[in-house]
Design an enzyme around this catalytic site. Structure first.
Site, PDB file in Angstrom:
ATOM      1  N   HIS A 162      33.272  34.289  30.737  1.00  0.00           N
ATOM      2  CA  HIS A 162      33.240  33.496  32.030  1.00  0.00           C
ATOM      3  C   HIS A 162      33.378  31.789  31.011  1.00  0.00           C
ATOM      4  CE1 HIS A 162      32.724  30.710  35.714  1.00  0.00           C
ATOM      5  NE2 HIS A 162      32.455  32.144  36.132  1.00  0.00           N
ATOM      6  N   GLU A 177      33.404  40.321  38.822  1.00  0.00           N
ATOM      7  CA  GLU A 177      35.251  40.611  39.052  1.00  0.00           C
ATOM      8  C   GLU A 177      34.971  42.350  38.839  1.00  0.00           C
ATOM      9  OE1 GLU A 177      36.976  39.787  40.318  1.00  0.00           O
ATOM     10  OE2 GLU A 177      38.554  37.936  39.904  1.00  0.00           O
TER      11      GLU A 177
HETATM   12  N1  ACO Z   1      37.210  39.824  26.435  1.00  0.00           N
HETATM   13  C1  ACO Z   1      37.330  39.586  25.675  1.00  0.00           C
HETATM   14  N2  ACO Z   1      37.384  37.637  24.427  1.00  0.00           N
HETATM   15  C2  ACO Z   1      36.780  37.222  25.528  1.00  0.00           C
HETATM   16  C3  ACO Z   1      37.106  37.541  26.530  1.00  0.00           C
HETATM   17  C4  ACO Z   1      36.992  38.545  26.611  1.00  0.00           C
HETATM   18  N3  ACO Z   1      37.221  39.130  28.777  1.00  0.00           N
HETATM   19  N4  ACO Z   1      36.745  36.472  27.178  1.00  0.00           N
HETATM   20  C5  ACO Z   1      36.530  35.253  26.274  1.00  0.00           C
HETATM   21  N5  ACO Z   1      36.464  35.413  24.933  1.00  0.00           N
HETATM   22  C6  ACO Z   1      36.019  35.124  23.630  1.00  0.00           C
HETATM   23  C7  ACO Z   1      37.431  34.612  23.139  1.00  0.00           C
HETATM   24  O1  ACO Z   1      37.985  36.120  22.642  1.00  0.00           O
HETATM   25  C8  ACO Z   1      37.027  33.587  22.141  1.00  0.00           C
HETATM   26  O2  ACO Z   1      36.064  33.582  21.213  1.00  0.00           O
HETATM   27  P1  ACO Z   1      36.616  33.025  19.742  1.00  0.00           P
HETATM   28  O3  ACO Z   1      36.328  32.001  19.935  1.00  0.00           O
HETATM   29  O4  ACO Z   1      36.394  34.301  18.342  1.00  0.00           O
HETATM   30  O5  ACO Z   1      38.842  33.162  19.938  1.00  0.00           O
HETATM   31  C9  ACO Z   1      35.787  32.905  23.255  1.00  0.00           C
HETATM   32  O6  ACO Z   1      35.279  33.994  23.863  1.00  0.00           O
HETATM   33  C10 ACO Z   1      35.967  32.163  23.923  1.00  0.00           C
HETATM   34  O7  ACO Z   1      37.238  32.730  25.194  1.00  0.00           O
HETATM   35  P2  ACO Z   1      38.168  31.348  25.894  1.00  0.00           P
HETATM   36  O8  ACO Z   1      39.579  31.774  26.063  1.00  0.00           O
HETATM   37  O9  ACO Z   1      37.789  29.847  25.704  1.00  0.00           O
HETATM   38  O10 ACO Z   1      36.733  31.134  26.883  1.00  0.00           O
HETATM   39  P3  ACO Z   1      37.639  30.406  28.763  1.00  0.00           P
HETATM   40  O11 ACO Z   1      36.466  29.951  28.931  1.00  0.00           O
HETATM   41  O12 ACO Z   1      38.881  29.942  28.269  1.00  0.00           O
HETATM   42  O13 ACO Z   1      37.907  31.172  29.584  1.00  0.00           O
HETATM   43  C11 ACO Z   1      37.868  33.261  31.331  1.00  0.00           C
HETATM   44  C12 ACO Z   1      37.021  32.571  30.547  1.00  0.00           C
HETATM   45  C13 ACO Z   1      39.191  33.077  31.562  1.00  0.00           C
HETATM   46  C14 ACO Z   1      37.082  34.247  32.486  1.00  0.00           C
HETATM   47  C15 ACO Z   1      37.870  34.472  29.834  1.00  0.00           C
HETATM   48  O14 ACO Z   1      36.367  34.901  29.642  1.00  0.00           O
HETATM   49  C16 ACO Z   1      38.643  35.960  30.256  1.00  0.00           C
HETATM   50  O15 ACO Z   1      39.727  36.007  29.910  1.00  0.00           O
HETATM   51  N6  ACO Z   1      37.987  37.080  30.936  1.00  0.00           N
HETATM   52  C17 ACO Z   1      38.662  38.280  31.028  1.00  0.00           C
HETATM   53  C18 ACO Z   1      39.511  38.069  32.872  1.00  0.00           C
HETATM   54  C19 ACO Z   1      38.353  38.030  34.058  1.00  0.00           C
HETATM   55  O16 ACO Z   1      37.584  38.703  33.514  1.00  0.00           O
HETATM   56  N7  ACO Z   1      38.294  36.832  34.720  1.00  0.00           N
HETATM   57  C20 ACO Z   1      37.935  37.290  35.723  1.00  0.00           C
HETATM   58  C21 ACO Z   1      36.466  35.282  35.523  1.00  0.00           C
HETATM   59  S1  ACO Z   1      35.885  34.987  37.324  1.00  0.00           S
HETATM   60  C22 ACO Z   1      36.764  34.255  37.836  1.00  0.00           C
HETATM   61  O17 ACO Z   1      37.332  33.907  37.729  1.00  0.00           O
HETATM   62  C23 ACO Z   1      36.502  34.944  39.230  1.00  0.00           C
END
Ligand code: ACO
Length: 364
Positions: A251, A306
């Site tokens: 998140h 989720e």
């Molecule tokens: N799985 C694996 N790695 C992850 C995940 C994940 N779900 N989420 C974040 N990371 C990692 C990234 O790879 C990144 O790693 P790094 O720094 O080594 O490159 C680090 O965590 C930061 O990730 P970002 O993408 O910059 O985080 P951001 O805040 O932009 O993304 C998001 C947040 C989109 C929710 C992300 O965690 C994700 O894609 N989750 C999976 C999809 C999901 O469950 N979405 C629902 C969110 S809740 C809602 O919107 C109602």
């Protein structure tokens, strides 16, 4: 002077004051108009939360029974549009079809538009699910709450208190959540004075993406692929090695556990015959954390809303392709509240970008 530092994803950028909700990512707390999430959903259902969110804007807000009546009347009104919706949305997924449905609502409709959109989404969704099973659409019952009526329209009969309460808790839990992508999108459109229906439609389009409201269906796909609890860690090892995103994890704001995950997990536990599935899901969570420690030591990754949304909606027998559409039926109350707030005091939202392309040669 214009700053040129780019905040990718608007990470940490504050764009407005709001009275609607606060997401405290360090403490793992969600406050909705002064109420902590746990207390809120223990004492109010979806209509109660909508009434709270809409308070102070002269839209029936603050008065739960006025909201309940307004939504019920709007459901009956929207039902007349179902034949046109079904004709126009053949072959579309439920959330794509809702996009069509909201697009059919005229700005000139005399029904208060917040009631109209909040009443239309459950009616449209139930009809869309029924037609996919070759069943006729079921007319709404205005004596019921949104959750009771939505399950009844899908099942053709009342679902029973436990299931109705489960859905009501879900809709109330997801109704608002700070400046998430879909809420911000709705506010951008509202800031141009395009009107509530257009702003809600824009919010739905943002919600649809798999990084936002499109995640819970893929959560179940992931659980299916893992299959057995003792395969979880290996599955996640592979996912980290290949850079696969774990759906239902991570998140932007929460640095600790998403408090909505626990509220929804408790709601699943109150439903019959869910203990085995919950135990499996908990083992999968542990497998993800164990794999994370190996592949990204020091990084935190917790389940978000989720993950347990997927388990709750599965236990309510909602087909997974409808999860995002159902999310919209809850979040729409929050979008409307933010649209009221934006329309009342906000300016047009118009940020700037840092141009990094070539420039014309002015000397030539
Ligand atoms: N799985 C694996 N790695 C992850 C995940 C994940 N779900 N989420 C974040 N990371 C990692 C990234 O790879 C990144 O790693 P790094 O720094 O080594 O490159 C680090 O965590 C930061 O990730 P970002 O993408 O910059 O985080 P951001 O805040 O932009 O993304 C998001 C947040 C989109 C929710 C992300 O965690 C994700 O894609 N989750 C999976 C999809 C999901 O469950 N979405 C629902 C969110 S809740 C809602 O919107 C109602």
């Amino acid at each position: 002077m214009l700053q040129t530092r780019v905040d990718s994803g608007l990470d940490g950028v504050i764009v407005a004051d709001t009275v609607m909700s606060e997401v405290d990512g360090e403490a793992g707390r969600l406050t909705v108009r002064g109420h902590g999430l746990q207390e809120l959903v223990a004492n109010r259902g979806y209509e109660g939360v909508a009434a709270l969110l809409w308070e102070g804007y002269g839209k029936g807000g603050g008065d739960e029974s006025a909201v309940r009546e307004g939504l019920a009347a709007a459901r009956v009104h929207a039902y007349a549009l179902v034949p046109r919706l079904l004709a126009a949305s053949a072959g579309l997924s439920p959330v794509e079809a809702l996009r069509v449905g909201l697009g059919m609502l005229p700005d000139t409709d005399p029904t208060p538009h917040h009631f109209l959109v909040c009443g239309a989404l459950p009616v449209f969704l139930a009809a869309l699910l029924n037609v996919r099973r070759d069943l006729p659409a079921v007319a709404p019952d205005p004596s019921l709450t949104t959750a009771q009526d939505l399950l009844r329209m899908i099942r053709g009969q009342r679902a029973g208190e436990a299931f109705e309460k489960g859905l009501d808790t879900y809709l109330a839990t997801v109704a608002d959540h700070g400046f998430n992508a879909s809420t911000f999108t709705a506010r951008v459109v509202a800031s141009t004075h395009a009107g509530l229906i257009s702003a809600v439609l824009a919010g739905l389009c943002a919600l649809k993406g798999p990084l936002h409201g499109g995640a819970p269906g893929p959560v179940l796909d992931m659980l299916d692929e893992i299959g057995e609890a003792d395969r979880a860690e290996g599955w996640f090892d592979e996912a980290f090695a290949t850079g696969t995103r774990l759906m239902g994890f991570g998140h932007r704001v929460y640095k600790v556990r998403d408090p909505r995950a626990d509220v929804l997990k408790a709601a699943v536990a109150r439903l019959p015959s869910t203990a085995g599935r919950l135990a499996f899901a908990a083992e999968v969570e542990k497998g993800a954390i164990a794999a994370l420690r190996k592949h990204k030591p020091g990084q935190r990754l917790e389940t978000n809303v989720e993950y347990y949304t997927a388990l709750l909606l599965e236990a309510l027998d909602i087909p997974r392709e409808a999860f995002t559409a159902l999310f919209a039926a809850g979040r729409v109350a929050g979008w409307c509240a933010h649209i009221f707030e934006q329309e009342k005091g906000g300016r047009i939202i118009r940020p700037q970008s840092n141009y990094v392309g070539p420039r014309p040669n002015l000397a030539a």
